[in-house]
Design an enzyme around this catalytic site. Structure first.
Site, PDB file in Angstrom:
ATOM      1  N   LYS A  16      44.133  43.092  35.665  1.00 34.52           N
ATOM      2  CA  LYS A  16      42.914  43.926  35.602  1.00 34.52           C
ATOM      3  C   LYS A  16      43.358  44.965  36.855  1.00 34.52           C
ATOM      4  CE  LYS A  16      41.591  42.126  39.794  1.00 34.52           C
ATOM      5  NZ  LYS A  16      41.886  42.737  40.968  1.00 34.52           N
ATOM      6  N   ASP A  22      37.179  36.235  39.853  1.00 37.33           N
ATOM      7  CA  ASP A  22      38.016  37.175  38.941  1.00 37.33           C
ATOM      8  C   ASP A  22      37.987  36.539  37.738  1.00 37.33           C
ATOM      9  OD1 ASP A  22      37.934  39.273  40.818  1.00 37.33           O
ATOM     10  OD2 ASP A  22      40.260  38.846  41.081  1.00 37.33           O
TER      11      ASP A  22
HETATM   12  P1  ATP Z   1      43.295  37.541  43.615  1.00 33.40           P
HETATM   13  O1  ATP Z   1      43.032  37.121  42.233  1.00 33.40           O
HETATM   14  O2  ATP Z   1      42.993  36.600  44.494  1.00 33.40           O
HETATM   15  O3  ATP Z   1      43.273  39.153  43.841  1.00 33.40           O
HETATM   16  P2  ATP Z   1      46.195  38.188  43.154  1.00 33.40           P
HETATM   17  O4  ATP Z   1      45.781  39.021  41.961  1.00 33.40           O
HETATM   18  O5  ATP Z   1      46.544  39.071  44.296  1.00 33.40           O
HETATM   19  O6  ATP Z   1      45.075  37.230  43.512  1.00 33.40           O
HETATM   20  P3  ATP Z   1      47.530  36.152  42.053  1.00 33.40           P
HETATM   21  O7  ATP Z   1      48.673  36.460  40.866  1.00 33.40           O
HETATM   22  O8  ATP Z   1      46.210  35.717  41.133  1.00 33.40           O
HETATM   23  O9  ATP Z   1      47.206  37.475  42.830  1.00 33.40           O
HETATM   24  O10 ATP Z   1      47.736  34.950  43.091  1.00 33.40           O
HETATM   25  C1  ATP Z   1      47.289  34.835  44.276  1.00 33.40           C
HETATM   26  C2  ATP Z   1      47.576  33.484  44.831  1.00 33.40           C
HETATM   27  O11 ATP Z   1      47.235  32.330  44.033  1.00 33.40           O
HETATM   28  C3  ATP Z   1      49.336  33.233  44.587  1.00 33.40           C
HETATM   29  O12 ATP Z   1      49.828  33.435  46.121  1.00 33.40           O
HETATM   30  C4  ATP Z   1      49.555  31.861  44.333  1.00 33.40           C
HETATM   31  O13 ATP Z   1      50.104  31.051  45.258  1.00 33.40           O
HETATM   32  C5  ATP Z   1      48.338  31.376  43.686  1.00 33.40           C
HETATM   33  N1  ATP Z   1      48.322  30.940  42.232  1.00 33.40           N
HETATM   34  C6  ATP Z   1      47.667  29.804  41.865  1.00 33.40           C
HETATM   35  N2  ATP Z   1      48.022  29.922  40.329  1.00 33.40           N
HETATM   36  C7  ATP Z   1      48.542  30.905  40.048  1.00 33.40           C
HETATM   37  C8  ATP Z   1      48.835  31.502  38.825  1.00 33.40           C
HETATM   38  N3  ATP Z   1      48.519  30.778  37.673  1.00 33.40           N
HETATM   39  N4  ATP Z   1      49.499  32.679  38.573  1.00 33.40           N
HETATM   40  C9  ATP Z   1      49.738  33.438  39.794  1.00 33.40           C
HETATM   41  N5  ATP Z   1      49.384  32.840  41.204  1.00 33.40           N
HETATM   42  C10 ATP Z   1      48.590  31.632  41.203  1.00 33.40           C
END
Ligand code: ATP
Length: 304
Positions: free
Chosen positions: A12, A141
């Protein structure tokens, strides 16, 4: 009953992210407009002789991706098994395309895809809104990665209302080689706002009007993110990326969510290609990809 399912969930972009004042419970109320875009993670779920949940990952993985109980897909599988008294061993394989810790909710997408996948594998017959509710128990989210399209998120971003929109939008995404931690960005936001009166979060009318009219030029002008100053403060190179994209004629640009992914809106596909070339040759970004939105939420793409 099928022996496996593959589900696909989108990343997103927050077209707007309005962040209210820090509450006593440590959270910030937000008002956000999400758009699901065509960067996808796939989740394959099959039966396994090994008891419990076994998790593996392929694709664009890094050391930031936990492959244990801390992975959001693992948590989603565990929650679904508990709720629906599933005792079979399950093998879950993630194919990652959404940047990890990139502000595009990749972990939430994997959790949403896992919920939809287990619903399908076991023929649970859950409605979309039931699955979104289960997702909201794990992360703000997740409901949106199940609903997809365009939506307003309020509360912690988890109370989703679909938004009327026209047209398709062409995005150019400048990806970072390292992530930003969402809690660290919120903390920096609080630090930058210290002593200031912070208004309750609100959605801009001009942004909703632009989406409703399918007006990419107006949408570009209306993009906004209250977390952008904090993300740029923690990663000053993002300012340079934003400047380069705007100098090359993007209709608008912003840090997506808590960053560090920067999203630029292009006029059309050709303009998006020009922007990719300009950003890549500028040397300020390592990896630039195109994406289109809105796209549907988590759905089954294969099953046998
Ligand atoms: P947010 O939803 O908090 O904005 P984001 O979009 O910045 O997060 P994500 O890729 O969802 O980023 O990852 C945030 C953190 O979640 C990562 O640093 C990782 O340690 C943890 N994490 C747990 N499960 C997953 C997954 N399936 N894919 C990616 N990251 C994950």
């Amino acid at each position: 009953m099928p022996s496996y399912v593959v589900t696909r969930a989108p990343g997103k972009i927050n077209l707007q992210l309005s962040v209210g004042p820090l509450q006593a419970d440590g959270y910030h109320p937000v008002a956000t407009v999400f758009q699901a875009v065509s960067l996808f993670d796939d989740v394959r779920i099959s039966f396994s002789d090994k008891p419990g949940i076994s998790l593996t990952a392929t694709g664009k993985v890094s050391e930031l991706l936990p492959l244990d109980k801390n992975n959001l897909a693992y948590k989603a599988a565990e929650l679904m098994c508990k709720k629906f008294e599933i005792t079979d061993g399950l093998a879950v394989t993630l194919t990652k395309e959404i940047p990890i810790a990139g502000g595009m909710a990749g972990g939430s997408a994997d959790a949403g895809a896992t919920i939809v996948g287990i619903d399908s594998l076991f023929g649970l017959g859950l409605s979309r809104s039931e699955m979104e509710k289960i997702g909201s128990e794990l992360g703000a989210d997740i409901p949106f990665t199940i609903s997809g399209g365009n939506a307003i998120g309020t509360g912690r971003g988890d109370q989703i209302t679909p938004v009327l929109s026209r047209g398709n939008y062409n995005w150019v995404l400048a990806l970072s080689s390292s992530g930003l931690s969402t809690p660290a960005v919120y903390q920096e936001c609080d630090r930058l706002r210290e002593g200031l009166q912070v208004a309750p979060p609100h959605i801009s009318d001009s942004l909703l009007q632009a989406l409703g009219a399918g007006d990419a030029i107006a949408l570009g002008k209306a993009l906004s993110n209250d977390l952008q100053p904090a993300a740029c403060s923690l990663k000053p190179a993002l300012r340079l990326v934003l400047d380069v994209g705007m100098d090359y004629g993007a209709l608008g640009g912003l840090v997506s969510g808590s960053g560090p992914t920067v999203a630029f809106l292009a006029e059309n596909e050709d303009h998006a290609l020009d922007l990719v070339v300009a950003l890549t040759s500028s040397g300020v970004v390592g990896n630039v990809v195109r994406a289109a939105g809105p796209v549907p939420g988590a759905r089954v793409i294969e099953s046998a």
